[in-house]
Motif scaffolding. Structure first.
Motif, PDB file in Angstrom:
ATOM      1  N   GLY A   1       0.809  -1.213   0.000  1.00 40.90           N
ATOM      2  CA  GLY A   1       0.000   0.000   0.000  1.00 40.90           C
ATOM      3  C   GLY A   1       0.839   1.257   0.000  1.00 40.90           C
ATOM      4  N   CYS A   2       1.855   1.269   0.838  1.00 40.58           N
ATOM      5  CA  CYS A   2       2.738   2.443   0.898  1.00 40.58           C
ATOM      6  C   CYS A   2       3.544   2.590  -0.391  1.00 40.58           C
ATOM      7  CB  CYS A   2       3.660   2.345   2.105  1.00 40.58           C
ATOM      8  SG  CYS A   2       2.789   2.543   3.671  1.00 40.58           S
ATOM      9  N   PHE A   3       3.964   1.462  -0.960  1.00 38.71           N
ATOM     10  CA  PHE A   3       4.726   1.537  -2.204  1.00 38.71           C
ATOM     11  C   PHE A   3       3.867   2.094  -3.341  1.00 38.71           C
ATOM     12  CE2 PHE A   3       6.558  -0.065  -6.161  1.00 38.71           C
ATOM     13  CZ  PHE A   3       7.847   0.425  -6.039  1.00 38.71           C
ATOM     14  N   ALA A   4       2.569   1.799  -3.329  1.00 42.33           N
ATOM     15  CA  ALA A   4       1.686   2.346  -4.365  1.00 42.33           C
ATOM     16  C   ALA A   4       1.694   3.876  -4.314  1.00 42.33           C
ATOM     17  CB  ALA A   4       0.268   1.806  -4.190  1.00 42.33           C
ATOM     18  N   PHE A   5       1.648   4.434  -3.110  1.00 42.11           N
ATOM     19  CA  PHE A   5       1.714   5.889  -2.977  1.00 42.11           C
ATOM     20  C   PHE A   5       3.089   6.410  -3.379  1.00 42.11           C
ATOM     21  CE2 PHE A   5      -2.189   5.246  -0.797  1.00 42.11           C
ATOM     22  CZ  PHE A   5      -2.860   6.452  -0.849  1.00 42.11           C
ATOM     23  N   TRP A   6       4.132   5.691  -2.978  1.00 42.59           N
ATOM     24  CA  TRP A   6       5.503   6.052  -3.360  1.00 42.59           C
ATOM     25  C   TRP A   6       5.633   6.084  -4.891  1.00 42.59           C
ATOM     26  CZ3 TRP A   6      10.017   7.057  -0.532  1.00 42.59           C
ATOM     27  CH2 TRP A   6      11.209   7.018  -1.255  1.00 42.59           C
ATOM     28  N   ALA A   7       5.109   5.048  -5.535  1.00 44.12           N
ATOM     29  CA  ALA A   7       5.196   4.952  -6.994  1.00 44.12           C
ATOM     30  C   ALA A   7       4.464   6.126  -7.657  1.00 44.12           C
ATOM     31  CB  ALA A   7       4.627   3.621  -7.472  1.00 44.12           C
TER      32      ALA A   7
ATOM     33  N   LEU B   1       3.761   9.138  -6.287  1.00 48.72           N
ATOM     34  CA  LEU B   1       4.374  10.435  -6.000  1.00 48.72           C
ATOM     35  C   LEU B   1       5.814  10.569  -6.501  1.00 48.72           C
ATOM     36  CD1 LEU B   1       3.071  11.080  -2.378  1.00 48.72           C
ATOM     37  CD2 LEU B   1       2.491  12.359  -4.451  1.00 48.72           C
ATOM     38  N   LYS B   2       6.589   9.514  -6.397  1.00 47.83           N
ATOM     39  CA  LYS B   2       8.029   9.626  -6.670  1.00 47.83           C
ATOM     40  C   LYS B   2       8.459   8.991  -7.985  1.00 47.83           C
ATOM     41  CE  LYS B   2       9.628  10.490  -2.138  1.00 47.83           C
ATOM     42  NZ  LYS B   2      10.803  11.234  -1.832  1.00 47.83           N
ATOM     43  N   LEU B   3       7.666   8.053  -8.486  1.00 43.13           N
ATOM     44  CA  LEU B   3       8.047   7.364  -9.721  1.00 43.13           C
ATOM     45  C   LEU B   3       7.149   7.732 -10.895  1.00 43.13           C
ATOM     46  CD1 LEU B   3       8.755   3.816  -8.197  1.00 43.13           C
ATOM     47  CD2 LEU B   3      10.375   5.687  -8.584  1.00 43.13           C
ATOM     48  N   ASP B   4       6.314   8.751 -10.690  1.00 39.09           N
ATOM     49  CA  ASP B   4       5.417   9.261 -11.736  1.00 39.09           C
ATOM     50  C   ASP B   4       4.494   8.199 -12.317  1.00 39.09           C
ATOM     51  OD1 ASP B   4       6.323  11.929 -11.576  1.00 39.09           O
ATOM     52  OD2 ASP B   4       8.075  11.421 -12.795  1.00 39.09           O
ATOM     53  N   ARG B   5       4.019   7.297 -11.475  1.00 34.43           N
ATOM     54  CA  ARG B   5       3.044   6.312 -11.920  1.00 34.43           C
ATOM     55  C   ARG B   5       1.654   6.940 -11.931  1.00 34.43           C
ATOM     56  NH1 ARG B   5       7.487   4.119 -12.326  1.00 34.43           N
ATOM     57  NH2 ARG B   5       7.851   1.888 -12.223  1.00 34.43           N
ATOM     58  N   SER B   6       0.740   6.275 -12.574  1.00 35.54           N
ATOM     59  CA  SER B   6      -0.635   6.745 -12.690  1.00 35.54           C
ATOM     60  C   SER B   6      -1.304   6.841 -11.314  1.00 35.54           C
ATOM     61  CB  SER B   6      -1.407   5.752 -13.570  1.00 35.54           C
ATOM     62  OG  SER B   6      -2.795   5.934 -13.432  1.00 35.54           O
ATOM     63  N   PRO B   7      -2.228   7.796 -11.153  1.00 38.27           N
ATOM     64  CA  PRO B   7      -3.001   7.854  -9.910  1.00 38.27           C
ATOM     65  C   PRO B   7      -3.838   6.590  -9.683  1.00 38.27           C
ATOM     66  CG  PRO B   7      -3.303   9.885 -11.172  1.00 38.27           C
ATOM     67  CD  PRO B   7      -2.510   8.933 -12.025  1.00 38.27           C
ATOM     68  N   LEU B   8      -4.010   5.778 -10.727  1.00 36.98           N
ATOM     69  CA  LEU B   8      -4.739   4.517 -10.569  1.00 36.98           C
ATOM     70  C   LEU B   8      -4.030   3.574  -9.594  1.00 36.98           C
ATOM     71  CD1 LEU B   8      -5.866   3.869 -14.256  1.00 36.98           C
ATOM     72  CD2 LEU B   8      -7.239   4.736 -12.347  1.00 36.98           C
ATOM     73  N   TRP B   9      -2.753   3.791  -9.350  1.00 39.72           N
ATOM     74  CA  TRP B   9      -2.013   2.997  -8.365  1.00 39.72           C
ATOM     75  C   TRP B   9      -2.594   3.195  -6.965  1.00 39.72           C
ATOM     76  CZ3 TRP B   9       3.062   0.459  -8.246  1.00 39.72           C
ATOM     77  CH2 TRP B   9       3.517   0.114  -9.514  1.00 39.72           C
ATOM     78  N   LEU B  10      -3.282   4.309  -6.746  1.00 39.14           N
ATOM     79  CA  LEU B  10      -3.787   4.610  -5.410  1.00 39.14           C
ATOM     80  C   LEU B  10      -4.917   3.681  -4.977  1.00 39.14           C
ATOM     81  CD1 LEU B  10      -3.687   8.505  -5.538  1.00 39.14           C
ATOM     82  CD2 LEU B  10      -2.008   6.925  -4.572  1.00 39.14           C
ATOM     83  N   ALA B  11      -5.735   3.216  -5.907  1.00 33.14           N
ATOM     84  CA  ALA B  11      -6.860   2.346  -5.534  1.00 33.14           C
ATOM     85  C   ALA B  11      -6.377   1.041  -4.895  1.00 33.14           C
ATOM     86  CB  ALA B  11      -7.750   2.077  -6.745  1.00 33.14           C
TER      87      ALA B  11
END
Length: 107
Positions: A17-23, A25-35
């Motif tokens: 879960g924390c890595f999804a937020f890291w990805a 915010l810091k790795l420019d992944r899609s906001p879809l990672w947040l779900a």
């Protein structure tokens, strides 16, 4: 559920879960990672609530040692950064501390 299952699953859920937020915010992944990140964090909280302990703080403190070791495993497997001897020694010290907190004799 047994602690040997609850704590590792909780650690995986929290780190995921924390890595999804890291990805995001810091790795420019899609906001879809947040779900899935939020779903993992909900699963983490639910799992930690299953720990058989008379005090939430004690269950959470003991979990900390498991979380530290799981984070080092995550670092090695997912981030491809092997832990050094100090990481490993620190993780072992934390696991010993977690065991003392959770299983120490109470008067």
């Amino acid at each position: 559920m047994k602690l040997a299952v609850i704590y590792p699953l909780a650690a995986l859920a929290e780190i995921g879960g924390c890595f999804a937020f890291w990805a995001w915010l810091k790795l420019d992944r899609s906001p879809l990672w947040l779900a899935p990140g939020v779903a993992c964090l909900i699963a983490f909280a639910w799992l930690l609530a299953l720990v058989p302990s008379d005090a939430a703080g004690r269950a959470f403190a003991a979990y900390g040692g498991v979380y530290i070791c799981a984070s080092l495993i995550w670092m090695a497997l997912v981030e491809k950064t092997p832990p050094d001897r100090w990481d490993i020694l620190g993780g072992l010290v934390c696991l010993i501390g977690a065991g003392l907190i959770l299983f120490g004799p109470r008067g």
